[in-house]
Each structure stands twice: as C-alpha cells, then as structure tokens.
Enzyme design. Structure first.
Site, short mmCIF file in Angstrom:
data_model
loop_
_atom_site.label_atom_id
_atom_site.label_comp_id
_atom_site.label_asym_id
_atom_site.label_seq_id
_atom_site.Cartn_x
_atom_site.Cartn_y
_atom_site.Cartn_z
N TYR A 25 1.03 -0.83 0.25
CA TYR A 25 -0.02 0.18 0.02
C TYR A 25 0.90 0.91 -0.02
N SER A 68 0.69 12.98 6.50
CA SER A 68 -0.80 13.34 7.06
C SER A 68 -1.63 13.84 6.44
N ARG A 125 9.67 -11.51 41.59
CA ARG A 125 10.75 -10.28 42.24
C ARG A 125 10.42 -10.09 43.57
N THR A 153 1.78 6.18 15.46
CA THR A 153 2.19 6.98 14.09
C THR A 153 1.10 6.93 13.04
N GLU A 212 -1.54 4.73 10.07
CA GLU A 212 -3.23 5.56 10.13
C GLU A 212 -3.72 6.78 10.72
N ASP A 264 -1.77 10.12 12.50
CA ASP A 264 -0.89 10.90 13.31
C ASP A 264 -2.28 10.85 14.47
C1 FAD Z 1 6.26 2.09 10.90
C2 FAD Z 1 5.76 2.69 9.95
C3 FAD Z 1 4.83 1.92 8.95
C4 FAD Z 1 4.06 2.23 7.48
N1 FAD Z 1 3.81 2.15 6.76
C5 FAD Z 1 2.67 2.56 5.85
C6 FAD Z 1 2.79 2.42 4.59
O1 FAD Z 1 2.63 0.41 4.61
N2 FAD Z 1 2.38 2.68 3.52
C7 FAD Z 1 2.07 4.25 3.55
O2 FAD Z 1 1.72 4.50 3.18
N3 FAD Z 1 2.89 4.99 4.73
C8 FAD Z 1 2.67 4.07 5.64
N4 FAD Z 1 3.29 4.85 7.52
C9 FAD Z 1 3.65 6.40 6.89
C10 FAD Z 1 2.30 7.09 7.85
O3 FAD Z 1 1.42 6.42 7.62
C11 FAD Z 1 2.88 7.74 7.54
O4 FAD Z 1 4.23 8.68 9.20
C12 FAD Z 1 1.94 9.08 9.15
O5 FAD Z 1 0.66 9.01 7.99
C13 FAD Z 1 1.61 10.24 9.91
O6 FAD Z 1 2.41 11.10 8.86
P1 FAD Z 1 3.79 11.91 8.34
O7 FAD Z 1 4.74 11.49 8.80
O8 FAD Z 1 3.72 12.61 7.29
O9 FAD Z 1 3.49 13.03 10.11
P2 FAD Z 1 3.59 14.94 10.17
O10 FAD Z 1 2.20 15.12 9.57
O11 FAD Z 1 4.93 15.03 9.58
O12 FAD Z 1 3.91 14.71 11.83
C14 FAD Z 1 4.62 15.33 12.52
C15 FAD Z 1 3.88 15.98 13.30
O13 FAD Z 1 3.36 17.12 12.96
C16 FAD Z 1 1.53 17.33 13.57
N5 FAD Z 1 0.55 17.45 12.89
C17 FAD Z 1 0.79 17.33 11.31
N6 FAD Z 1 -0.01 17.78 10.58
C18 FAD Z 1 -1.04 18.72 12.50
C19 FAD Z 1 -1.97 19.58 12.18
N7 FAD Z 1 -2.77 19.21 10.91
N8 FAD Z 1 -2.11 20.14 12.63
C20 FAD Z 1 -1.43 20.29 14.44
N9 FAD Z 1 -0.08 19.21 14.13
C21 FAD Z 1 -0.14 18.81 12.84
C22 FAD Z 1 1.76 15.38 13.84
O14 FAD Z 1 1.07 15.69 15.30
C23 FAD Z 1 2.62 14.67 14.27
O15 FAD Z 1 3.48 15.87 15.35
C24 FAD Z 1 3.89 3.78 7.40
C25 FAD Z 1 5.11 4.55 8.92
C26 FAD Z 1 5.11 3.89 10.03
C27 FAD Z 1 6.30 4.40 11.06
C1 FAD Z 2 21.86 -0.20 31.77
C2 FAD Z 2 22.48 -0.52 33.51
C3 FAD Z 2 23.84 -0.41 33.67
C4 FAD Z 2 23.87 -0.73 35.34
N1 FAD Z 2 25.09 -0.63 35.33
C5 FAD Z 2 25.07 -0.92 36.68
C6 FAD Z 2 26.72 -1.09 37.09
O1 FAD Z 2 27.99 -0.42 36.36
N2 FAD Z 2 27.23 -1.29 38.73
C7 FAD Z 2 25.91 -2.38 39.62
O2 FAD Z 2 26.62 -2.70 40.59
N3 FAD Z 2 24.39 -2.68 39.13
C8 FAD Z 2 24.51 -1.73 37.40
N4 FAD Z 2 22.82 -1.13 37.25
C9 FAD Z 2 22.14 -2.00 38.11
C10 FAD Z 2 21.27 -1.11 38.89
O3 FAD Z 2 21.91 -0.39 39.53
C11 FAD Z 2 19.95 -1.38 38.70
O4 FAD Z 2 18.97 -2.31 38.07
C12 FAD Z 2 18.94 -1.19 39.95
O5 FAD Z 2 19.74 -1.07 41.17
C13 FAD Z 2 17.48 -1.16 39.90
O6 FAD Z 2 17.60 -2.34 40.69
P1 FAD Z 2 16.47 -3.57 40.91
O7 FAD Z 2 16.92 -3.99 38.67
O8 FAD Z 2 16.78 -4.26 41.65
O9 FAD Z 2 15.26 -3.07 40.52
P2 FAD Z 2 13.65 -3.31 41.67
O10 FAD Z 2 14.40 -3.18 42.46
O11 FAD Z 2 14.46 -5.13 41.64
O12 FAD Z 2 12.77 -2.63 41.00
C14 FAD Z 2 11.55 -3.84 40.68
C15 FAD Z 2 10.26 -3.04 40.48
O13 FAD Z 2 9.81 -2.92 42.00
C16 FAD Z 2 10.27 -1.46 42.76
N5 FAD Z 2 10.62 -1.05 44.13
C17 FAD Z 2 11.66 -1.95 44.45
N6 FAD Z 2 11.87 -1.23 46.42
C18 FAD Z 2 10.85 -0.97 46.16
C19 FAD Z 2 10.07 -0.84 47.53
N7 FAD Z 2 10.95 -0.35 48.53
N8 FAD Z 2 9.32 0.20 47.73
C20 FAD Z 2 8.25 0.13 46.15
N9 FAD Z 2 8.50 -0.21 44.91
C21 FAD Z 2 9.89 -1.34 45.15
C22 FAD Z 2 10.61 -0.88 41.96
O14 FAD Z 2 10.59 0.52 41.97
C23 FAD Z 2 10.85 -1.56 40.47
O15 FAD Z 2 9.01 -0.53 39.76
C24 FAD Z 2 22.72 -1.00 35.62
C25 FAD Z 2 21.40 -1.06 35.36
C26 FAD Z 2 21.59 -0.89 34.44
C27 FAD Z 2 19.82 -0.87 33.53
#
Ligand code: FAD
Ligand code: FAD
Ligand code: CA
Lengths: 664, 664
Positions: free
Chosen positions: A135, A144, A310, A422, A424, A426
């Site tokens: 399409y 859009s 967890r 986005t 079908e 935006d």
């Molecule tokens: C994964 C993917 C698959 C797709 N597959 C297809 C496909 O199979 N066939 C096909 O034909 N197309 C396809 N598309 C295209 C898709 O339909 C368009 O990207 C979509 O319609 C949005 O249009 P745009 O990218 O021009 O956004 P834009 O219109 O450029 O939007 C940019 C910004 O401007 C704002 N904006 C635009 N107009 C207005 C307005 N009048 N008032 C206020 N704000 C506005 C929007 O809110 C948005 O924040 C695909 C896109 C994606 C991402």
């Molecule tokens: C990209 C990346 C890089 C990292 N690098 C390092 C690193 O270099 N060295 C290192 O040591 N670690 C590293 N970490 C680990 C990181 O520090 C932990 O993932 C982080 O501390 C969160 O802990 P968790 O994953 O155990 O989350 P969890 O505690 O398991 O959280 C799960 C959910 O439980 C909720 N939750 C947990 N406890 C409570 C509470 N008491 N009350 C309410 N809600 C709670 C949280 O809000 C969350 O929604 C890295 C993680 C990432 C993603």
C-alpha cells in the site's frame, strides 16, 4: 526445564474461575478454541522460534522473516486452515512482515476501491499469493496530508495508459511496508491528471517487479529505507522507498469503483457514494484498537508475573523479602494498565459491532451515523495506542534493571508497537478531527440536530453544564451512574468551554487553531468516556463463571477512578466534582487495588498467552525467572569467546601503555 | 553537501543574541570554549563516526567501541589534554563504554572508600589505565535492596585473605558495565564475614582477569549478559555477569577507609564519619541531572529543527504549507520540553554548587544539611530522568513517521537514555526516600527543628496551609512571587495531607506503606518546586546579551505554567488556586508559546551541538533533511543487492505455488 510452578501459591489466591475469564477475554468459546489451537500450533513448531531475533543483523533477520512467512503460508495451505485460523497463525507468528500489508491493506484497498471486474482479476491472484501487494501512499514529503501527495498519474489517451511519475525527491514513496524488497505490486496513490487537469489523489495498481526474476521493472527504483527503532522489532519489515520515471500502466489499473477515466480521458464520478471509504477506515482502526489490547495485555502479563517473582526489601527475621507486587506504588502504576487492557478489549469488541452496523447502514444509503462512527474510531485509535505505547514502557520500568534486557521481551514489544501512534493517522491529528466533530455537534444543537451514538450525551448539554456529582462516600464511587455522570459532565463541559471560546474569536478557524491544545484534551475526555461507558455496558451483560463478573466490575472502576485521579484537574476545574469527592474516589481506588491484588496473577493468566508468544524470561508462566535469564545471557555472540575480539588491538596496548606506537 | 542554510529564514526571527545564550547554556566562557574545541576535535576525526552504529551486529559494534575508546585515549595522551578536556572528549564520543565505569565509578569508589595507602597504589594504576576497573554491586537477585546482596567475603586469618564467593545463582553479579569483556579489576560489594559474624555489605578490590592474556583468573566465571534495548545504544557496553568460586584476595584489598578488618580478623569502625558515603551519592546524582539536560536538549534540538523544516497542510493558493512548528498542539508538546531542558541545566548548575557546599561542610564535620541535600539530589535525579526519558520519546513522536527511523537519531537516544530511570536508584524508590524525608521534616516541626535549604519553605507550613493565590489576571502569572507561592503551597499541602493521614493510621509504617502512591506524588511536587525556584533564582543573576534574559524569563514561566496545567488537579484539590486562576494561567501560557515561537530555533542553536554529535538526519543544522534521509536509506545492508537474499528459497516458490514441494 524443571516442572515446578514457582507461582502456584499466587495462582491459589484467585477468587474467580480463570477458565471462564479466558472465554470472556477471547470473546467467545469459539474464539478461545481457535486462538488456543493456533497459538499451540505456532509455539510447538521450531521454525517459529523468535528468541534469537534481537541478536540477528539486518540481513539475517530479514531472511529469517521471509522463511517464516513462507513456512506459515505452507502450513496454512497444507492444513487447509480457514481464513480466521490463518489470520490467527499470522498473529501468533508475531513478526511484522510483508504479509501484513498484503492481507491488511493491499487486498482491502482493492476490495474497497476496485470495480467488480478489477476485484475478480486481482483478488483471485492476491488470495493465492501469486502476486504480493503493498500500500504505497506516504511520500518522503507528505504523510498526514494525503491531499498534498506529489506523485502524478497522467492519462495518455493515445495509448490508453497512465504515466506514473515522481516529479521531485520529496515525491518518492517512503514507508510502505513490504515495498522495499518483496512486493510485486502496489496500490499507488497519485495525483490524477487528465487533459492538463488535476483531479486529486486516486489509487492505481502498479506492478513493480518481474514475476520471473523479481528485478524491478523499467523506470522503477525501489529499495529499503533502513533501520528502524529497536532490535528485531519492525526491522523484519522492508518498509520501502520507490521512485517512478514515467512508468506506463494500462487504463484499467486505476481503481475505478468511485470515479473513472474513460478511454478518451474524461473524468467521471461513479454512482457509488464516496462515504464508502470511511467504512474501510472504521474497519482498519477497529483492528488497531483490538491490537492495543493485545499488546498492552502482553506487557502487563510480563510485569505482573515478574512482580510476583521479584522480591526486594522487607524481610522479617530472615524470612523472604516482599514481592514487589505488594508495594502500593507498583500497584498504582500497574493495575490501571491491567484494567486498561481489559477496557480496550471490550471497547474493541464493541467497535466490531459498530463496523457491522455502519456497513449495513451504508448498504442502505443511511449515512446518519457515519460522522459519529468515524470520529469515535479515530479517537479510540488515538487513545488506545497512546496509552498502550506508554503502558508498555511503564511495564518495562516496573521490571527494574532486568526489564532493560532484550530477554525480558519488553524492549522489542515497545519498539515494534510505538509506530501505531503515527501510522493510520498521527494521534494528535486524529484527536483534532474528533474535536472538530465535537465542535460541530455542539454548534448543531441549536438547529435541533440530535447527536447520536457515542455523542448522544451531548444532547443533554444544558443539563450536564449544571449537574452536580452525588458522591458522598467512597462507596458511592462504585455506582455506574455516579461515574458516568462525572465523565459525561467533564467531557461536555470541556467541549462547551472550547466552543464558547471559539465563538468569541475573530473567526471559527482562528479560534480552533488557537485553542487546539485544549480541544485535543476535550477529545481525550470524550474518548475516555466512551471506553468507560462501554465497559459499564459490558457489565450489564450476562457473564457466566464464579466471581468473574465481580472481578470485571473491580477492573472497570479501577479504570475509571484511576483516570479520574490522573485527570482530576479536568474534573475539578470544570466543577464536575469537588476536592472532597476527588479524595473519596482516591480512597475507593486504594481499596480496589487491595481487592485486585490476590487476583492479579490469575487476571493475566486469563489472557492465555503461551511462553512462546510472550517471549520473555520475566513473564514465564512458571516464574522460573533467574535460571532462564542466566542461561540466555550466555547465548550472546559476545560470549562466543572468553577474550573478546579486539583485545589484541585495542585493550592490551592500552594496558601496556603501548598505544602511541599502534595504529588504530 | 550543498552550502545553503535551509533554516536561515527561521534563524533571522530570533529576538536575542544567540552567542551570548551559548555562554549561558555552557555555564561560562571557559566551559563554552572547551566544549566547542573538544566537540570539533571529535566531529572532525573520522575514527569517531557513529552513523553506522545501528546497523552493526553485536560483535562488530562492540569491537568498534573498543577501537574508539582506545583511539580517544591515544588522542588524550598525544594532545596532553587536561582532565576536563578528556572528560569532554569522552562525552562527545557519545558511546557508552567501559571507560564510563572506570572513570565514573571505579575510581570514585576507591577515592571515597579507600585508605590513603590504597588510593596511592590503585589510583596511580587506574589513572594511567594500566588496570581497568568496574563497579560490581548489583546481583541477579538484588538491585535496589543493596543490604540484601548475597556475595560473601569471608576472612581467613590463617592466610590473611578474604574468600570471595557466590553461594547461590541469584548472588551472581549482574549488570556491572565494563565487567563482561573488558575490566581487569572490580570493586566488588559483598557481605563481610569474620569469625562467623556477618558485618553487612563492604567493598573489595578484586582482580578478575590476567594482565598478560586477559583470561579470567581461577575461580572466576565472567561474561556478557546479552542484548539490551535498541540498536547500537547501550549494546556498546559489556554489562556483565560474574560468579566467584572461593576466590582469595589479600586482606589489604578490602576498602578500609570507613571500617577495617585487622590481621587477626577483628572488625573495627574507623574514625572517618560514615556520612561521607552520601557525599559521593550527591556527586554522582548531580552528574545525572546535568546529563538529563544534555539528553533532553539533544532530542528537543532535533524535534524543533525538523518541525521547522516539515510542512504539512494549510497551503494557501499554491503557497508553501504550514511548518508543523506553527501548530499549537506541536508547540504545547514541544515548548515545555525546551523549557525543561533549560530548567534542568540551571538546577544542575546549582547542584554542582550544592556538592561543593556539602563537601566543605563534611570536612568541617557539619552534617546539618546532609539529609536535605541527599533528599534533594535523589529527588532531582528521579524527576529529571523521568521527564527526559518521556521527553525524548515525545520528541520522536513529534517527528511523525520519520522519527521512527534510526537515521533520525531519536530511537537510539531513547534506548540509550532510559536506564537512567533505573540505575543509581530506581526512580520510584528514590521518590519514596524524598517522601520519607518530607514526613520527617513535618514531624520535626513541632519539636522546633527548622528545615533548611530546599525544604526551608516547610518551616512556613502553617502559613502555606491557608495562603491564597493573588492572581487576578493572566499577567499576574508572570510574577515570580505568585508562581512560587502556588508551587510552595501545593507541595506543602500535599505533604501535610499525607502526614495527617499517616498520623491517623495504626502505625506510621503502615500509614506510609498504605499512602505511598500519594507520598510519591508529594515528592514530585516538592522536586518541581525546587526546579522552578532555582530557575527563578537564576533570573536574579546578571545575565549579559541582548534579549537573553527575556527569553530565559519566558522559558522559566513556560516551565512553571505548563507544569501547573499538567498537575492542575494537585493545585485545585488542595485549594492553592481556583478554577478561574487555572484558566488565566493557561491563557498566559498560550501567550508565552506565541512569544517563544520566533525564537525556538535560535534557542536550540544555543546548545551549540555539532551535526556529528546530534547524529540525526532530521536535526541537521542547515535543515537539509530530505536528501540526507534519502541518501542514508541506501546504505542499509538490505540494499546491497536489488533482489534480496532468500528470494529463491522463500519468495519465488510462494509466488509460483511451489511451496509444498520445497523444504523450509
Ligand atoms: C512503521 C511504519 C509503517 C508505515 N507503513 C506505511 C504503509 O504501509 N503505507 C504507507 O503509505 N505509509 C506507511 N507509513 C507512513 C505513515 O502513514 C505516516 O508516517 C503517518 O501518516 C504520519 O504522517 P507523517 O509521517 O507525515 O507525520 P507528520 O504529519 O509529518 O507529523 C509530524 C508532526 O506534525 C504534526 N502535525 C501534522 N499535521 C498537523 C496538523 N494539521 N495539526 C497539528 N499537528 C499536525 C503531527 O502531530 C506530528 O507531531 C508507515 C509509517 C511507519 C512509521
Ligand atoms: C544499563 C544499566 C547499567 C547498570 N550498571 C550497573 C553497574 O555498573 N554496576 C552495578 O552494580 N549495577 C548496575 N546496574 C544495576 C542497577 O543499579 C539496578 O538495576 C538498579 O539499582 C535497580 O534495581 P533492580 O533492578 O533490582 O530493580 P528492582 O528493585 O527489582 O525494581 C523492580 C520494581 O520494584 C519496585 N520496588 C523495589 N523496591 C521497592 C520499594 N521498597 N518500594 C516500592 N517499590 C519498590 C521498583 O520501583 C520497580 O518498579 C545497571 C543497570 C542498568 C539497567
Ligand atoms: Ca502484527
């Protein structure tokens, strides 16, 4: 794999019949059976493995998708699956592919816009996949604004052909799925020109590639537009770029159901009402709403199960720590999403009915509900996709660090889903269409035109402007009438305030522009009301199964009251409720969370998702999270060698202070 | 590349001195100069190209990062760059790498927790990169709850060694960056056991790999934990898994600044105050806040530039269409994020001051501001990372379909940024810490303990409970006192309501648990107030440059009033403002958007980002969007051949109806 169910203790606390809930979720016993059979069919076939997807490079990933699509088609033919079953197979294969556009856009476009003759010829080829179609509407410069497309289709009466041409760089077709590498044909939207006159945008069937060796036909430049968001995700799809250099197609490949070009180049409207196009839009958007509930429920299922496994903090006397699902902050972020998944399910079901209703009316030349149905589906598409996209990411965050791993399944789910906001239409552009409909509805009230369907409440505008909310206790917020009344008043008042402000501005168009942000908010309020009211309608139905209706009732009010909390500014600023009533609603919400807690796991079990479909180490049915995460880690390509490639060139010289002399 | 500036017309409408604003953004002329020089150094060096990152498979991607890290170090040494310059080079190379943890966590941990002797030995090795270190705290089973870590370090007085051991699967170290493939050493956090007694979590320096051939030392199992969110993104980092099988390290590799184990195994606290640890936390979180403004400003820069290039709808009489930046919905989504980027910049600057202040006080044994400083940095870390993560995705959506392409730069920016919401403290967990601080502050008011710093306003609680807002016109909302008054009252009342409800519950702990969702909201309100008030403070400074202060003033009120609108439920339910005042604030906000519009492009130019750094076809300085998108598409690996791999096996047989006989 061990056979222990680590979540058994959680399942036991459920207060309802999970099997009965599965039927409710599926929509019917029949739907459940088909889903269940097809899900198992796919899950049990090693050809459909997908856990290695995030690690594949683009070319391997794509080839793998081609393989799966062919294999799925082979199985569909071999097993003589019905259309319904085939579409479920594609659903459970769960990988964007050219087939989505072939079945979901190319065929429906020909069905909707082709003459009977055209349908006969092209659909029979398409149904057997002797041709593959896509399409091609969007261009590099226009998405859009479809009316701004630049591709031209100029009629040449001498040869009775159209010349399809891309006059500028920005007129290049850009985005169509399946276009880049696979499709043999496309429905191309182009500006029709006959005799020097521009007749606007029309659809044309254009062959793109040779059916013998797949090479692009003369005058056609076609390719893939490159990597998109995420690993795996939508990169299995060949979204494409396409340029035409005066490509000739026969006259009868213009889709001529609604308008025609005669042999000698005359442009004519047909008798078929133009409004038919809207029917198709209602259909496509209804499927998007149904998809929203599929995606959101997947994410919620993973997050709920992992939150039950967890444990963090709160160990007493060496006992186990607290399940993070017990934390109120976790609940107040997760349970509204669980409720939304159910809410979207039911509003999606209702939209299916709406589509049937609209179709029947169109056939009887009754266009009276079309505007309302169109606004309603546009708005629900925007609302449900926005909430689902944000909701998937929230579920990922709710899984803490481990949610950031691809093996959690959540990153890919997010990346593959977000474009729904986005394509079908935006979402912002669509909400503004809903707002336009609301303003029109209000302005027509004075002329006595009664709003219908989901806008019917606007007919009671005067009354809704002065109504007051009756809630005097937390329990009052469990009354459907109280909740509906508040949501109706909020939506009506937000729209009416906009209408009033527009009426005082220099011109309605200026006013609409100036207020468009408030108008979009009014549209959201209107759409949320629709979802709430359809959920409440659902509860009026006869729903079998012990405890099932009670759970749905709780979910319905969690949905409504969590929205009321989130948007309390709307309700309070319009005077629909008082601060005291907002507090009572919150109190009720907390109590509902507590009631939901022991049922949470069973409520996601009711989705009946296989481990294959979820594709998540965190969301496993049996909760065997840690050993699975550990095993999967070692499969990363980086772990093929203990000492990484690049050690000799880039790490050793650095450690040995010999970088100066090395060439990098 | 053509030399035309397609955005020249937009730049001309700016009403302020962009060069002066660049200095404000950078923080000082010196900071600007260093940034500018280092950005150009990196951008002009082809070794630092990054546009092909999303297309690389994991192994190539990782090897490429090793190369860049080595090359950067080589240049740093060759050019004898200062520490400041070197850190800017790493910033502009813009790719997560083991060096981040080496410089950002390993070295600071030794500095903060090592004795002088330990610092002397290990830091001199680390500064010259003769060893590479990482920070190994988190385990498979424990992240947020550090006290629950399971790794043990058991002292053996016979050999004067510690035995580092992983007793369970869940005790495997999991996540540390740089661990998987590169680090030779780690600071490992483990449960210290002497003489059968558990002394809780302590840090140990452990060598992991041979310095000769990089192979893991005996007893150590180490690897990468696998793919993470997104293409490119954080997959350049070797987050790792690590298991110890009774690994022996010398006694002097326990970090002994705060507590010690003697030769014969006695455990002793040192004289150094434990609170020092919080100083380090304040430092690390301050850098995260600064990073939030870096990331958010990048996304906003891309979205603003593209929104000025992108035109859709609204063409009059064949003229150009409307720039989407002119749509009010686009503005009301984008401008608050632009304002937030500036707001976070200034609060980050202030946090730098706070860190210095706290450090000086700690040195003087003054702990009076520590709790407040700790709560404040924890809260600001959560607030700014949450807004930035959501904001990047919003910017992506604001770019329509093209934002979904990796060539827009936005998918990778999002994927690489989101873990900030999780690491260095999960945002929800941190907000609850802030809430705990607020509850304590309130409960201490009665004992006459005066809150300090960012909590000082709580000292006026009684007054804030009954204050009324003075805004009578839209213009009144431009008065700092009116805005501050409303934000203070809102935060104070939300906290006080929670405190009051807690005081009526069976126990404070139960009350806190039950209300934790409302408490987290109160914490957010408190943190937003801090940002608003630091922005207002900034405006009190002398700021040179024509029109600069006026723009900052507009941004400050856009920040505050857009928050007021978004959270109007808080303000209204606590009676801090009336519905009428909310309406006036909105009116003012619309007027501010209109004033911002002609300056928007220049306000993102002030970030002074190179095209290399932005890495976005949509965010190019000269606006040459479409040809760049078009060119980049063709570079995808899928476009290496016109007919895709897999055609013969999976497409042709399908089209030719010969699938049955083929093996898939
Ligand atoms: C994964 C993917 C698959 C797709 N597959 C297809 C496909 O199979 N066939 C096909 O034909 N197309 C396809 N598309 C295209 C898709 O339909 C368009 O990207 C979509 O319609 C949005 O249009 P745009 O990218 O021009 O956004 P834009 O219109 O450029 O939007 C940019 C910004 O401007 C704002 N904006 C635009 N107009 C207005 C307005 N009048 N008032 C206020 N704000 C506005 C929007 O809110 C948005 O924040 C695909 C896109 C994606 C991402
Ligand atoms: C990209 C990346 C890089 C990292 N690098 C390092 C690193 O270099 N060295 C290192 O040591 N670690 C590293 N970490 C680990 C990181 O520090 C932990 O993932 C982080 O501390 C969160 O802990 P968790 O994953 O155990 O989350 P969890 O505690 O398991 O959280 C799960 C959910 O439980 C909720 N939750 C947990 N406890 C409570 C509470 N008491 N009350 C309410 N809600 C709670 C949280 O809000 C969350 O929604 C890295 C993680 C990432 C993603
Ligand atoms: Ca799909």
């Amino acid at each position: 794999m061990e056979e222990v169910d680590h979540l058994d203790f959680e399942r036991k606390t459920a207060e309802f019949d999970v099997d009965a809930m599965k039927i409710v979720w599926a929509g019917s016993q029949h739907a459940f059976d088909v889903n269940d059979r097809m899900a198992r069919l796919v899950a049990s076939d090693p050809a459909f493995r997908k856990d290695e997807r995030p690690m594949l490079g683009r070319k391997d990933l794509f080839k793998n998708t081609l393989r799966k699509a062919a294999h799925a088609w082979k199985r569909i033919v071999e097993l003589r699956l019905s259309e319904e079953e085939a579409s479920r197979v594609r659903f459970f294969v769960d990988e964007p592919a050219y087939t989505d556009l072939h079945w979901g856009m190319f065929i429906p476009a020909i069905k909707g816009q082709g003459t009977e003759e055209q349908q006969k010829k092209w659909l029979s080829l398409a149904y057997r996949m002797q041709i593959i179609g896509c399409y091609a509407q969007t261009e590099l410069g226009h998405g859009s604004n479809v009316q701004g497309l630049e591709t031209t289709a100029t009629y040449d009466p001498k040869t009775e052909e159209f010349l399809i041409h891309s006059p500028t760089l920005t007129s290049s077709k850009w985005w169509p799925g399946g276009l880049g590498k696979v499709s043999t044909h496309a429905v191309v939207y182009a500006r029709l020109i006959t005799d020097g006159q521009d007749h606007g945008i029309h659809g044309f069937i254009v062959q793109l590639r040779s059916l013998e060796d797949h090479s692009p036909l003369p005058g056609i430049t076609v390719g893939d537009i490159g990597m998109k968001f995420g690993n795996g995700a939508y990169n299995t799809m060949d979204n494409g770029v396409l340029r035409f250099d005066h490509v000739r197609i026969p006259r009868n490949q213009m889709l001529m159901r609604l308008s025609q070009v005669t042999r000698d180049g005359k442009y004519m409207q047909s008798e078929v009402p133009k409004q038919l196009v809207y029917g198709t839009m209602v259909f496509v958007r209804q499927t998007i709403v149904a998809d929203a509930s599929n995606y959101l429920s997947r994410a919620v299922c993973i997050a709920v199960r992992y939150s039950a496994v967890r444990r963090q903090f709160g160990s007493h006397a060496g006992g186990p720590e607290t399940q993070v699902l017990d934390y109120r902050t976790q609940q107040s972020r997760l349970f509204p999403l669980l409720a939304s998944a159910y809410a979207f399910r039911f509003v999606g079901e209702w939209l299916k009915w709406l589509y049937t209703d609209v179709t029947q009316r169109l056939q009887a030349n009754d266009f009276s509900t079309l505007a309302e149905a169109h606004a309603c589906t546009a708005g629900l598409k925007s609302l449900t996709t926005t909430v689902t996209a944000d909701g998937i990411e929230e579920c990922r965050k709710l899984c803490g660090g481990h949610g950031y791993l691809c093996s959690s399944g959540l990153p890919e789910l997010f990346a593959v889903y977000v474009p729904s906001c986005t394509y079908e239409g935006d979402n912002t552009v669509l909400f503004l269409q809903v707002a336009r409909f609301l303003m029109k509805t209000i302005s027509q009230l004075t002329s006595g035109i009664k709003p219908v369907g989901t806008a019917a409440y606007m007919g009671r505008l005067e009354q809704l402007m002065k109504s007051t909310c009756d809630a005097c206790s937390a329990e009052d917020w469990l009354k459907p009438s109280v909740v509906l009344g508040a949501f109706e008043a909020r939506s009506a008042r937000m729209a009416a305030t906009c209408a009033q402000q527009i009426s005082t501005s220099p011109s309605p168009e200026d006013g609409f522009t100036e207020l468009s942000s408030a108008l979009a908010e009014a549209a959201v309020a209107h759409c949320q009301l629709i979802v709430v009211s359809k959920f409440i309608d659902k509860l009026q139905q006869d729903i079998p199964g012990a405890g099932v209706k009670h759970q749905l009732n709780n979910l319905c009010f969690v949905y409504a009251l969590s929205l009321l909390h989130k948007h309390s500014g709307d309700f309070l600023s319009t005077g629909c409720i008082t601060p005291k009533q907002a507090m009572l609603a919150n109190e009720q919400l907390r109590s509902l969370y507590a009631q939901l807690r022991p049922n949470a796991l069973a409520l996601v079990d009711a989705f009946n998702y296989t481990d294959h479909f979820l594709n998540s180490a965190l969301g496993l049915y049996d909760g065997n999270v840690y050993p699975t995460l550990y095993e999967q880690a070692w499969r990363d390509p980086l772990n093929e060698s203990v000492v990484p490639e690049g050690y000799v060139e880039y790490i050793r010289p650095l450690l040995k202070q010999q970088l100066r002399i090395s060439r990098l």
